[in-house]
Design a protein around this motif. Structure first.
Motif, PDB file in Angstrom:
ATOM      1  N   GLY A  47       0.797  -1.272   0.042  1.00  0.00           N
ATOM      2  CA  GLY A  47      -0.141   0.094   0.010  1.00  0.00           C
ATOM      3  C   GLY A  47       1.081   1.243   0.109  1.00  0.00           C
ATOM      4  N   ALA A  50       2.642   1.321  -3.468  1.00  0.00           N
ATOM      5  CA  ALA A  50       1.784   1.060  -4.728  1.00  0.00           C
ATOM      6  C   ALA A  50       1.831   2.338  -5.896  1.00  0.00           C
ATOM      7  N   PHE A  81      -2.982  -3.304  -5.643  1.00  0.00           N
ATOM      8  CA  PHE A  81      -3.147  -3.611  -4.145  1.00  0.00           C
ATOM      9  C   PHE A  81      -4.503  -4.725  -4.325  1.00  0.00           C
TER      10      PHE A  81
END
Length: 291
Positions: A47, A50, A81
């Motif tokens: 995350g 990303a 993700f």
């Protein structure tokens, strides 16, 4: 009762079994908690990075207008993700079972003892058991990716990617999740991974009734850890159902009759000629298909 309902019932009975056996529930939480920490760390890292990965993967958009460039890279980051999350769902069980092989083997054995009989597993050293489990998990993961990759790409298709794909993806995740969980009991019987998948494909509704609600629950953070011990217990019950064993009453004390073998006296799922789950064994018996 339909196979869908039977699958859901196995899941519920497994959770009920660990609820009644708190010591085994705590025992089964340990490997799942370890795996969760590893997966959370990986997903947090994905995350955080990303956006950087999306920028690296789309150099052709450097000269686009700011709005279009941002929209593309945000979309790519979200899809990355989502793909990582799907991969986590597909592999969490395999990794947890690998980490907790000795834990879940003992838990599954205890469930089978309570159900009327546990077959003796193959006499192999722990390292070989772990190696076999790892190879089997890679085989299952390979087949899962055969379905997951096209679904991942179809996720970019408007409307279909937001409606049909998540439903199909949940069914795929549920099927392969059940294959992994049922492997604990089926491997004890000497069934190779290809045979396990063939046997479970014959009862798709049963497998989906068990696996789909479990896969959906596993999408919720921390729920996978809490449900994992009961999932192993429920998959053991499901494996017994698929193999035609079910729950058998124990003989009354002093009845003078021997307890039924792991496949029962005359109702073995692969025919009465199977005298033991491993090797010929038994008077007059012939080697079974997995001897």
């Amino acid at each position: 009762m339909s196979d869908l309902a039977t699958g859901a019932r196995c899941l519920g009975k497994g959770q009920g079994w660990v609820a009644r056996n708190g010591r085994w529930y705590g025992f089964g939480l340990i490997p799942a908690a370890i795996a969760l920490v590893l997966y959370l760390a990986a997903l947090v890292a994905l995350g955080v990075y990303a956006g950087d990965i999306a920028q690296w993967a789309t150099p052709f958009a450097d000269d686009w207008g700011a709005a279009w460039r941002t929209a593309l890279r945000v979309s790519v980051g979200v899809v990355l993700f989502a793909g990582g999350l799907l991969l986590a769902v597909l592999t969490f069980t395999a990794v947890t079972l690998l980490i907790g092989d000795p834990f879940y083997e003992k838990l599954s054995e205890k469930v089978e003892e309570d159900e009327g009989g546990c077959p003796a597993g193959p006499d192999r050293p722990l390292w070989r058991e772990l190696w076999t489990s790892a190879c089997d998990s890679l085989y299952v993961l390979m087949w899962a990716l055969v379905f997951a990759i096209p679904l991942f790409l179809l996720g970019f298709v408007p409307f279909v990617g937001q409606t049909v794909v998540p439903v199909v993806g949940l069914c795929v995740s549920g099927f392969f999740l059940t294959v992994e969980l049922a492997s604990v009991a089926m491997q004890r019987r000497g069934l190779p991974v290809r045979e396990r998948m063939r046997v479970l494909r014959r009862r798709k509704a049963l497998v989906l009734g068990f696996g789909v609600p479990l896969a959906a629950a596993f999408l919720v953070p921390f729920v996978a850890v809490l449900l994992m011990p009961g999932a192993v217990a429920g998959a053991t019950l499901l494996a017994r159902d698929v193999l035609g064993e079910g729950t058998r009453p124990r003989p009354a004390p002093g009845a003078g009759t021997a307890a039924p073998g792991p496949y029962g006296p005359a109702t073995a799922p692969y025919g009465p000629q199977v005298a033991a789950p491993h090797g010929p064994g038994g008077p007059g018996g012939r080697p079974g298909p997995y001897a």
